[in-house]
Design a protein around this motif. Structure first.
Motif, PDB file in Angstrom:
ATOM      1  N   UNK A 249      23.937  12.019  66.794  1.00  0.00           N
ATOM      2  CA  UNK A 249      23.783  11.194  65.594  1.00  0.00           C
ATOM      3  C   UNK A 249      22.369  11.403  65.080  1.00  0.00           C
ATOM      4  N   UNK A 250      22.187  11.264  63.772  1.00  0.00           N
ATOM      5  CA  UNK A 250      20.882  11.481  63.157  1.00  0.00           C
ATOM      6  C   UNK A 250      20.553  10.359  62.178  1.00  0.00           C
ATOM      7  N   UNK A 251      19.259  10.155  61.963  1.00  0.00           N
ATOM      8  CA  UNK A 251      18.776   9.190  60.987  1.00  0.00           C
ATOM      9  C   UNK A 251      17.468   9.715  60.420  1.00  0.00           C
ATOM     10  N   UNK A 252      17.336   9.740  59.088  1.00  0.00           N
ATOM     11  CA  UNK A 252      16.096  10.136  58.435  1.00  0.00           C
ATOM     12  C   UNK A 252      15.325   8.863  58.089  1.00  0.00           C
ATOM     13  N   UNK A 253      14.057   8.834  58.485  1.00  0.00           N
ATOM     14  CA  UNK A 253      13.211   7.655  58.288  1.00  0.00           C
ATOM     15  C   UNK A 253      11.945   8.093  57.575  1.00  0.00           C
ATOM     16  N   UNK A 254      11.551   7.329  56.565  1.00  0.00           N
ATOM     17  CA  UNK A 254      10.311   7.592  55.847  1.00  0.00           C
ATOM     18  C   UNK A 254       9.298   6.505  56.112  1.00  0.00           C
ATOM     19  N   UNK A 255       8.019   6.875  56.029  1.00  0.00           N
ATOM     20  CA  UNK A 255       6.976   5.886  56.235  1.00  0.00           C
ATOM     21  C   UNK A 255       5.655   6.347  55.661  1.00  0.00           C
ATOM     22  N   UNK A 256       4.810   5.380  55.341  1.00  0.00           N
ATOM     23  CA  UNK A 256       3.468   5.648  54.838  1.00  0.00           C
ATOM     24  C   UNK A 256       2.459   5.417  55.964  1.00  0.00           C
ATOM     25  N   UNK A 257       1.237   5.827  55.748  1.00  0.00           N
ATOM     26  CA  UNK A 257       0.187   5.664  56.752  1.00  0.00           C
ATOM     27  C   UNK A 257       0.047   4.198  57.140  1.00  0.00           C
TER      28      UNK A 257
END
Length: 82
Positions: free
Chosen positions: A31-39
């Motif tokens: 299973x996969x999940x794409x996660x975004x984040x800032x500093x």
């Protein structure tokens, strides 16, 4: 970086800002999940699953950061990846 998890454990990853793809692999699937984040942001990704005598299923979910901090405090750190 590959990390082997155990029940009631967590892994801390210090990531660069941007998008990152997390993948969980077990004997019966992936299973996969794409996660975004800032500093400076904290993201909690949870591995949620069910195991039966005839198989297992897992998924990755984005969790709540405030709730995650409380739950993580009770778990065992198994890897600190930079």
């Amino acid at each position: 970086a590959p990390v082997v998890t155990t029940p009631a454990s967590f892994v801390r990853l210090r990531m660069r800002p941007g998008l990152h793809k997390f993948t969980a692999i077990w004997s019966e699937g992936t299973t996969e999940l794409v996660v975004g984040g800032a500093a400076g942001e904290l993201r909690v990704v949870e591995l949620v699953g069910s195991v039966w005598s005839w198989g297992s299923t897992y998924r990755l979910e984005l969790g709540d950061a405030a709730d995650g901090r409380n739950r993580i405090a009770r778990l065992r750190l198994i890897a600190d990846v930079r």
